[in-house]
Design an enzyme around this catalytic site. Structure first.
Site, short mmCIF file in Angstrom:
data_model
loop_
_atom_site.label_atom_id
_atom_site.label_comp_id
_atom_site.label_asym_id
_atom_site.label_seq_id
_atom_site.Cartn_x
_atom_site.Cartn_y
_atom_site.Cartn_z
N ARG A 252 0.80 -1.22 0.00
CA ARG A 252 0.00 0.00 0.00
C ARG A 252 0.84 1.27 0.00
O ARG A 252 0.31 2.37 -0.15
CB ARG A 252 -1.04 -0.01 1.12
CG ARG A 252 -0.51 -0.04 2.52
CD ARG A 252 -1.61 -0.30 3.52
NE ARG A 252 -2.60 0.77 3.59
CZ ARG A 252 -2.38 1.99 4.03
NH1 ARG A 252 -1.17 2.32 4.43
NH2 ARG A 252 -3.33 2.90 4.08
N ASP B 28 -1.39 8.40 6.62
CA ASP B 28 -1.56 7.38 7.66
C ASP B 28 -1.11 7.86 9.03
O ASP B 28 -0.17 8.61 9.16
CB ASP B 28 -0.79 6.11 7.31
CG ASP B 28 -1.49 5.33 6.23
OD1 ASP B 28 -2.65 5.68 5.93
OD2 ASP B 28 -0.90 4.40 5.69
#
Ligand code: 9D3
Length: 253
Positions: free
Chosen positions: A154, A169
């Site tokens: 990812r 994130d």
């Protein structure tokens, strides 16, 4: 990125690698995963991959020959030099920082251990680094390999819908996420915080930052110690700490 995985149980990977984001990354050609059954590299009569430990003791040890054979064969298949990683409880605990480092490599070669361990010569002469998932005992390295591929994949450019999602994130900030809600605004009488419905984007941003600091302070104070808070963060933290201290006083009295 090319990922080669050496395992005694290739079918374990079928579910996780054939769904969702990893599936899409493979379809797009951003991620190439090749599974190799270690047993196919055991050339003796019974295709033995493990044997009794010298010196005695419980359990079986993975033999060196099939692992050297497998890595040797895979290295001839690719120009990009693979980083050879052994998944084992003796490795360095995996983390977001390590994933970032691995995501920059062109190719990874993951070796999944099984049984009680691998012959030490594998560690000494075949492996570049050893990674563990954490301080608990798995039945083998397969789940660890899946986790590492998932985390690294990812981060590869083009894998997530929005280029910047990976950078947003929580662990990139070193803080936990702020809480989130979606419609309906009223569910069973439980209301979504007013500020999120206000349309005031500056206030929303500030509120979310404060919540990130608050959640992290309450649930993972160890993470807060690792980050360098900005002046604005310090002010927000003071407010959060004061409110938590006040709430504490109320419960005590
Ligand atoms: C620590 C347990 N060992 C004591 C004698 C035996 C042992 C049990 C299970 C050795 C290896 C395993 C299989 N585990 C892995 O291959 C493994 C693993 C793990 O158990 N915990 C965290 N990360 C990893 S990565 C691979």
């Amino acid at each position: 990125m090319r990922v080669d995985i050496i395992t005694l149980f290739p079918s374990m990977f079928q579910g996780p690698f054939d769904e969702s984001i990893i599936k899409r990354a493979r379809k797009k050609g951003i991620l190439e995963i090749n599974l190799h059954n270690l047993r196919e590299f055991a050339y003796n009569k019974h295709r033995t991959v493990d044997d009794l430990p010298f010196g005695g003791g419980v359990g079986m040890v993975m033999k060196p020959e099939p692992l050297f054979e497998a890595v040797g064969k895979i290295k001839t298949q690719t120009d990009a030099p693979s980083r050879v990683i052994l998944l084992s409880p003796q490795g360095i605990p995996f983390c977001q920082e390590k994933a970032k480092e691995l995501a920059k490599k062109g190719a990874l070669l993951l070796i999944c251990g099984h049984y009680e361990g691998v012959d030490e010569r594998v560690r000494e002469h075949l492996v570049d680094e050893e990674i563990s998932l954490g301080d608990y005992v798995l039945t083998g390295g397969e789940l660890a390999a899946m986790v590492i591929v998932d985390v690294v994949a990812r981060m590869l450019p083009g894998v997530l819908g929005c280029e910047d999602s990976a950078k947003e994130d929580s662990f990139y900030h070193g803080l936990l996420d702020y809480p989130q809600w979606t419609r309906p605004a009223d569910f069973c009488g439980w209301q979504v915080p007013e500020v999120l419905l206000s349309g005031n984007h500056y206030q929303i941003k500030l509120w979310r930052r404060k919540k990130m600091l608050e959640v992290t302070l309450r649930k993972r104070p160890d993470l807060l110690k690792k980050i360098k808070p900005s002046q604005a963060d310090k002010q927000l933290l003071r407010e959060v700490k004061k409110r938590l201290a006040d709430a504490n006083k109320v419960t005590k009295s």
